[in-house]
Design a protein around this motif. Structure first.
Motif, short mmCIF file in Angstrom:
data_model
loop_
_atom_site.label_atom_id
_atom_site.label_comp_id
_atom_site.label_asym_id
_atom_site.label_seq_id
_atom_site.Cartn_x
_atom_site.Cartn_y
_atom_site.Cartn_z
N ALA A 110 19.65 58.75 -30.91
CA ALA A 110 19.37 60.87 -30.07
C ALA A 110 19.31 60.86 -29.28
N ALA A 111 20.77 61.20 -28.57
CA ALA A 111 20.48 61.69 -27.06
C ALA A 111 21.77 62.51 -26.95
N GLN A 112 22.42 62.44 -25.55
CA GLN A 112 23.41 63.85 -25.84
C GLN A 112 24.54 62.82 -24.72
N TYR A 113 25.78 62.58 -25.21
CA TYR A 113 26.45 61.74 -25.57
C TYR A 113 28.02 62.59 -24.81
N ALA A 114 29.02 62.15 -24.22
CA ALA A 114 29.58 62.63 -23.79
C ALA A 114 31.52 61.99 -23.80
N PHE A 115 32.25 62.56 -24.58
CA PHE A 115 33.41 62.59 -25.17
C PHE A 115 34.45 62.16 -24.33
N ILE A 144 30.54 67.42 -23.53
CA ILE A 144 29.21 66.43 -24.55
C ILE A 144 28.63 67.13 -25.93
N TYR A 145 27.76 66.15 -26.86
CA TYR A 145 27.74 66.71 -28.51
C TYR A 145 25.96 66.41 -27.76
N SER A 146 25.14 66.66 -28.73
CA SER A 146 23.55 66.54 -28.63
C SER A 146 23.41 65.94 -30.13
N LEU A 147 23.72 64.38 -30.34
CA LEU A 147 23.96 63.94 -31.78
C LEU A 147 22.66 62.97 -31.76
N ALA A 148 22.23 62.87 -33.01
CA ALA A 148 21.07 62.44 -33.95
C ALA A 148 21.42 61.27 -34.01
N ALA A 149 20.64 59.54 -34.34
CA ALA A 149 20.37 58.27 -34.73
C ALA A 149 21.83 59.05 -35.96
N GLY A 150 22.25 57.74 -35.74
CA GLY A 150 22.54 57.51 -37.24
C GLY A 150 24.75 57.76 -37.49
N SER A 151 25.11 57.94 -38.28
CA SER A 151 26.49 57.76 -38.81
C SER A 151 27.48 59.21 -38.40
N GLN A 152 28.30 59.22 -37.81
CA GLN A 152 29.00 60.52 -37.39
C GLN A 152 30.38 59.56 -37.57
N LEU A 153 31.37 61.24 -38.13
CA LEU A 153 32.00 60.91 -38.51
C LEU A 153 33.75 62.45 -37.55
N LEU A 154 34.17 61.00 -37.15
CA LEU A 154 35.62 61.56 -35.84
C LEU A 154 36.75 61.59 -36.91
N LYS A 155 37.45 63.40 -36.67
CA LYS A 155 38.45 63.16 -37.70
C LYS A 155 39.56 63.66 -37.18
N LEU A 156 40.54 62.95 -37.13
CA LEU A 156 42.14 63.39 -35.90
C LEU A 156 42.95 63.91 -37.50
#
Length: 639
Positions: free
Chosen positions: A315-320, A231-243
């Motif tokens: 902005a909210a909590q999100y589960a990956f 679970i991440y606490s994320l703000a509105a906007g773009s995040q970058l998922l790196k693998l």
């Protein structure tokens, strides 16, 4: 002395039928479906292989048969099993027993676990027992090196020691002693051609949790199609998922909003993630966007490090939920160049994996086969590779034969025979829609074919060439009905999500969405002039304009609506439920007349001239009525 009240268990009994490849599970299933035992049975099948054959070999026209062949029921399609069971319970009055036939490669433990780890399943369904078929002739070739064979025997409540005619008495005694050493609690029944008493299979009396814990102490620890969630606490906007480069060329990901950063909040969405992982993945290439929601993303890496943009609107909590643990792909989530840390994370027990030495080959060929050439090829195959063939089965159309030919085989043993009449249709074209097709419909205005898949997606094909014209994401769950407008190039789809969607073929796509206020929309019907669309969902009947505006909601029916049908002149809409026929005029909010009938009416049809109405009943009768204006219905004939 006080006597304790014994309450009757009203839950639906479920039998899990398992056994290694070639043990004659389908033969037993056919026996169950054709015996006179007085039960209405819903069948759920799971095949090992990409081409579904079992449903063609199963007898029983009155049973509901669901086929899953996109994976093993104890692995990737467990979400499909839960979804089908949930949908079946919405039709509880149509069956009184469920039979789940697993693949020959299935571990029955995770399947049985389904009925205990999900609260809703536990309150509605009761696991009556696990029935395992053992091939007395060939099991020795697998019992020492196949984990699946050992698990199937160990978890069984009843073991059918089958094909006893192919072994000696001494061999049979030796095998039974070996099986009792593996599972002393199971009842062993010796059979030939899977000819067991029905009560020994369907009335086992209850799956034993104590025995399950003896076999696997971690039985109640769920197996999931994902290995990690954070679970991440994320703000509105773009995040970058790196693998980075990982063990596979792709990785599956589901992102869902959660109410809080807590274990309880994560557990509240775990089953949603399981169901989404069972659906086909939406493929993304490096650099493309993903967003939280009910979508299963398949991130393609192609052997290179990759980045994907995660679009957060609120902005909210999100589960990956990820198919692999982050360490395997060095997975990181960044915001404006800063590494984000999880507020909570959990690792899961990986799901059941099969021995990769066992695989399947499916052959599908249109047209008729040359009998002589097929026999020559099959003889050569059995002579040279028979010991490597654990199981074979098929349905053939042979040149010059009216009846189709079905065959089944195990190693060097082969059995084939003529079956029911083969189809006289000639296949013109074939196409794929990535998921099993649930409903199809032809457009009356031009040669378009609309098809809806089990995952709710909608596809339009050129009816003359089979080429795909359009593909759209459709309903959240499966589609129950599809109906083309009688004049315009648009159609309506009804879904299990309580929605009806209007589509324009090959142009704008989705035109609008109708909220029918129920979990399952079972009926949709266009009027002949196309001005009205009627929908039936549960006990609710509603009338809509062709543009999707609600005209009126009629009073609730006393029971679930079973069928709706417009008269040819569009001046009457008739609806049927248990014990009643009701007639509605588009301009009126109340039924014009109601006719009471003792019994359950399941289907309706008007004659083209609107003079006659017929309905089919649950008691295996069809009734025809003459409709006299201003009077009640008159019975013409029955049966």
């Amino acid at each position: 002395m006080a006597t304790a009240a014994v309450s009757k268990d009203s839950r639906v009994p479920v039998t899990v039928l398992t056994g290694f490849l070639g043990s004659e599970k389908t033969t037993l299933l056919n026996r169950i479906l054709t015996e006179e035992h007085g039960k209405c049975i819903a069948v759920i099948e799971n095949e090992f292989g990409e081409v579904g054959v079992d449903q063609e070999l199963v007898i029983g026209a009155e049973e509901e048969i669901f086929e899953m062949n996109n994976g093993c029921i104890c692995c990737t399609v467990r979400g499909d099993l839960i979804r089908i069971l949930g949908n079946l319970m919405k039709r509880r009055d149509k069956f009184d027993h469920i039979l789940v036939e697993t693949t020959g490669m299935a571990d029955p433990g995770p399947v049985a676990q389904t009925f205990f780890v999900d609260d809703e399943m536990q309150t509605k369904l009761r696991l009556d027992g696990i029935v395992t078929l053992v091939d007395a002739k060939h099991v020795w070739q697998h019992i020492d090196d196949s984990a699946e064979v050992k698990e199937q025997i160990a978890f069984a409540d009843v073991i059918l020691l089958n094909k006893i005619d192919l072994v000696t008495y001494v061999e049979l005694e030796r095998l039974e002693a070996r099986i009792r050493a593996m599972n002393a609690a199971a009842k062993i029944v010796r059979t030939q051609n899977a000819a067991a008493e029905i009560d020994a299979v369907l009335n086992v009396g209850g799956f034993s949790l104590d025995h399950a814990f003896e076999v696997g102490p971690k039985f109640m620890e769920p197996e999931y199609p994902f290995e990690w969630a954070g679970i991440y606490s994320l703000a509105a906007g773009s995040q970058l998922l790196k693998l980075d480069i990982g063990p596979d060329p792709s990785i599956s990901v589901v992102v869902l909003p959660v109410e809080a950063s807590s274990r309880a909040a994560l557990e509240a969405v775990e089953m949603d993630a399981v169901l989404l992982f069972s659906e086909s993945g939406h493929k993304l290439l490096p650099g493309e966007k993903l967003a939280p929601g009910r979508v299963h993303y398949e991130l393609s890496l192609d052997g290179k490090p990759a980045e994907f943009e995660v679009e957060i609107r609120r902005a909210a909590q999100y589960a990956f939920f990820t198919e692999h643990r982050p360490v395997e792909f060095h997975t990181e989530l960044h915001n404006s160049g800063c590494l984000l840390e999880t507020t909570l994370e959990r690792e899961y027990k990986p799901d059941h994996e099969h021995n990769e030495a066992v695989s399947s080959v499916g052959i599908t060929i249109p047209g008729d086969l040359d009998n002589k050439k097929f026999n020559q090829w099959l003889s050569l195959l059995l002579q040279t590779r028979g010991t490597d063939i654990f199981r074979m089965k098929g349905v053939l159309s042979l040149k010059g034969e009216e009846n189709r030919f079905v065959f089944q085989g195990v190693h060097m043993l082969f059995d084939g025979r003529p079956d029911r009449l083969a189809s006289a249709l000639s296949e013109i074209w074939r196409t794929s829609i990535d998921e099993s097709t649930v409903v199809v419909g032809w457009s009356p205005s031009r040669p378009w074919l609309a098809a809806a898949a089990a995952n709710g997606s909608i596809c339009i094909f050129d009816g003359e060439t089979g080429e795909s014209a359009c593909r759209w994401s459709g309903h959240r769950f499966g589609v129950t009905r599809l109906a083309w407008h009688p004049q315009a190039p648009l159609f309506a789809t009804a879904g299990q999500d309580g929605r009806v969607r209007l589509w324009e073929a090959c142009l704008e796509g989705l035109l609008g969405e109708l909220d029918c206020g129920a979990e399952w929309v079972e009926h949709i019907a266009w009027s002949a002039n196309g001005e009205y669309l009627a929908t039936g969902a549960g006990r609710k009947l509603k009338l809509w304009s062709k543009t999707g505006d609600l005209i009126r909601a009629y009073p609730d029916h006393p029971h679930t609506i079973a069928a709706i049908a417009w008269s040819a002149a569009d001046d009457e809409l008739v609806s049927a439920c248990y014990g009643q026929l009701q007639f509605w005029a588009p301009g009126e909010s109340r039924a014009q007349r109601t006719f009471t009938w003792k019994g359950s009416m399941l289907a309706l049809a008007w004659s083209p001239d609107k003079r006659y109405l017929c309905h089919g009943n649950q008691d295996a009768t069809v009734h025809f009525w003459i409709v006299t204006p201003g009077k009640e219905l008159k019975n013409l004939s029955t049966n």
